[in-house]
Scaffold this motif. Structure first.
Motif, mmCIF file in Angstrom:
data_model
loop_
_atom_site.group_PDB
_atom_site.id
_atom_site.type_symbol
_atom_site.label_atom_id
_atom_site.label_comp_id
_atom_site.label_asym_id
_atom_site.label_seq_id
_atom_site.Cartn_x
_atom_site.Cartn_y
_atom_site.Cartn_z
ATOM 1 N N SER A 83 -14.973 3.929 -2.434
ATOM 2 C CA SER A 83 -14.281 3.309 -3.569
ATOM 3 C C SER A 83 -13.664 4.360 -4.473
ATOM 4 O O SER A 83 -12.514 4.230 -4.913
ATOM 5 C CB SER A 83 -15.269 2.444 -4.352
ATOM 6 O OG SER A 83 -14.682 1.942 -5.527
ATOM 7 N N GLY A 87 -9.804 4.960 -4.945
ATOM 8 C CA GLY A 87 -9.368 4.795 -6.328
ATOM 9 C C GLY A 87 -8.458 5.926 -6.760
ATOM 10 O O GLY A 87 -7.444 5.708 -7.443
ATOM 11 N N GLN A 92 -6.224 2.930 -8.455
ATOM 12 C CA GLN A 92 -6.719 1.576 -8.687
ATOM 13 C C GLN A 92 -8.237 1.598 -8.813
ATOM 14 O O GLN A 92 -8.902 2.520 -8.318
ATOM 15 C CB GLN A 92 -6.328 0.641 -7.535
ATOM 16 C CG GLN A 92 -4.839 0.402 -7.386
ATOM 17 C CD GLN A 92 -4.519 -0.499 -6.201
ATOM 18 O OE1 GLN A 92 -5.399 -0.929 -5.467
ATOM 19 N NE2 GLN A 92 -3.238 -0.776 -6.015
ATOM 20 N N ASP A 93 -8.777 0.583 -9.434
ATOM 21 C CA ASP A 93 -10.222 0.394 -9.534
ATOM 22 C C ASP A 93 -10.630 -0.576 -8.433
ATOM 23 O O ASP A 93 -10.343 -1.772 -8.514
ATOM 24 C CB ASP A 93 -10.585 -0.153 -10.916
ATOM 25 C CG ASP A 93 -12.090 -0.283 -11.107
ATOM 26 O OD1 ASP A 93 -12.837 0.277 -10.282
ATOM 27 O OD2 ASP A 93 -12.508 -0.960 -12.059
#
Length: 403
Positions: A83, A87, A92-93
């Protein structure tokens, strides 16, 4: 004298198993793999071993006794590391619950197909394409439908979205899109991705996105601030029907580790967990520890890989184009040269001949589906000296075979 007893009849097999296609790449690989001095450019891997810091992380895990069953979807540390890495890459989250650790990219591809297609369903694949996607679709009982890319000796490969739309039928369930593409190097623009996404939304289709080579790009016009190619992450909503197939194999030289991941909307997590349970029951923890190290410490190595591939691309494209025997537009992405030898149609035979006559291993275009038959694939993710020698050997042999 007693009559000989006939052997027992072979039990009947399911057609999806019996009809799984054999690999044209493996045929040539097996033919030449033990030749002394052969330069192997036929498979999709570089020549660098896995970096020591990754292997050391796995060794520490083994020494600590992490050899038991584990989380079906991957240890939390790996899913958080994926993640965080993505990210940074996509600005992006991304929820760690979107990710499932898999036994390589092939396992991710198989599960993606099984999530959305089965007996009698159709899945569209722009071709030429990595043959394992068609194989995964066939093994799932579905039907791969080739949608040929357009080719120009001057401009290379391009996707005709109208042709893709025309191939959709009531049985179509998904579109596989690989960008940057193996074997052609074709790389989707943001406009291409928006058009494919609009088509999928309008027809209720899934997209299986293979963006494994997103870091390997050479056309500045295709690179964004994160120095990677356009992605469905740039145009899709989190709830869109997009499944992302990924692997550690290419960026971090981990082909033999068999570690990858599948990204999907979090609501699919329990279903994907079941697919893992009934296929591999999870990835070994020590392998996942190596993956965490790759993601957290591996950026300098990835940059080295990209620089080596860019130099390899230059050596191969300039050297082979100078022979006048091939059509070879410089690929904008991935790390393959997909060359068309003038006047040659049987590239399976030619690939075998190149092993004998040049002691260089290339993959025949016949392995990559509709539109690929006149081409050969060469992996240029290797040290410059090997590629320079390969070009030196190939040049006279290709000139001799060219029509």
């Amino acid at each position: 004298m007693n009559a000989p007893v006939p052997p027992p009849a072979m039990p009947s097999l399911r057609p999806e198993a019996a009809e799984a296609p054999s690999s044209g790449i493996v045929e040539v690989f097996s033919y030449g793999r033990d030749r002394p001095g052969l330069i192997p450019l036929w498979v999709g891997e570089g020549d660098l071993p896995t970096p020591g810091f990754i292997a050391e992380a796995a060794a520490r895990s083994l020494a600590a006794g992490e050899t038991f069953y584990t989380h079906q979807r991957g240890i939390p540390e790996l899913r958080r590391a994926i993640s965080a890495y993505l990210g940074r890459l996509y600005a992006q989250d991304l929820d760690p619950d979107r990710f499932t650790a898999t036994t390589g990219g092939m396992h991710a591809a198989q599960m993606a197909v099984r999530l959305v297609a089965g007996a009698g369903d159709e899945v569209l694949i722009p071709t030429p394409a990595w043959p394992n996607f068609a194989g995964a679709i066939i093994v799932a009982g579905a039907v791969p439908v080739s949608v040929p890319l357009a080719f120009s000796a001057q401009d290379g490969w391009s996707l005709d979205v109208e042709r893709l739309a025309a191939a959709v039928t009531p049985r179509t369930r998904a579109i596989v899109l690989n960008s940057p593409a193996n074997p052609t190097g074709w790389t989707a623009t943001r406009d291409d991705l928006e058009a494919v996404l609009a088509l999928a939304r309008a027809r209720g289709l899934w997209i299986i996105a293979d963006e494994i080579y997103a870091r390997f790009a050479y056309d500045p016009a295709l690179l964004n601030a994160q120095r990677r190619t356009p992605s469905f992450h740039d145009v899709a909503e989190p709830s869109d029907r997009v499944l992302y197939v990924q692997t550690f194999s290419k960026n971090w030289a981990m082909t033999g580790w068999r570690l990858g991941w599948l990204e999907a909307p979090p609501a699919l997590g329990p279903t994907i967990e079941n697919l893992v349970q009934y296929s591999t029951s999870g990835v070994p923890v020590f392998v996942q520890r190596g993956g965490v190290a790759a993601l957290e410490e591996g950026e300098p190595f990835v940059e080295e890989q990209i620089a080596r591939a860019a130099e390899g691309r230059r050596i191969v494209c300039e050297g082979l184009s100078a022979t006048g025997a091939v059509e070879l537009p410089a690929p904008p992405g991935a790390f393959y040269a997909f060359l068309k030898v003038r006047g040659v149609t049987d590239t399976r035979r030619l690939a075998l001949d190149l092993v004998d006559e040049a002691n260089v291993g290339l993959a025949p275009g016949t392995a990559f589906g509709a539109g690929a038959e006149p081409f050969l694939r060469l992996c240029f993710a290797r040290k410059a000296a090997d590629l320079e020698e390969a070009v030196r050997r190939l040049a006279p042999v290709l000139a001799r075979h060219a029509g």
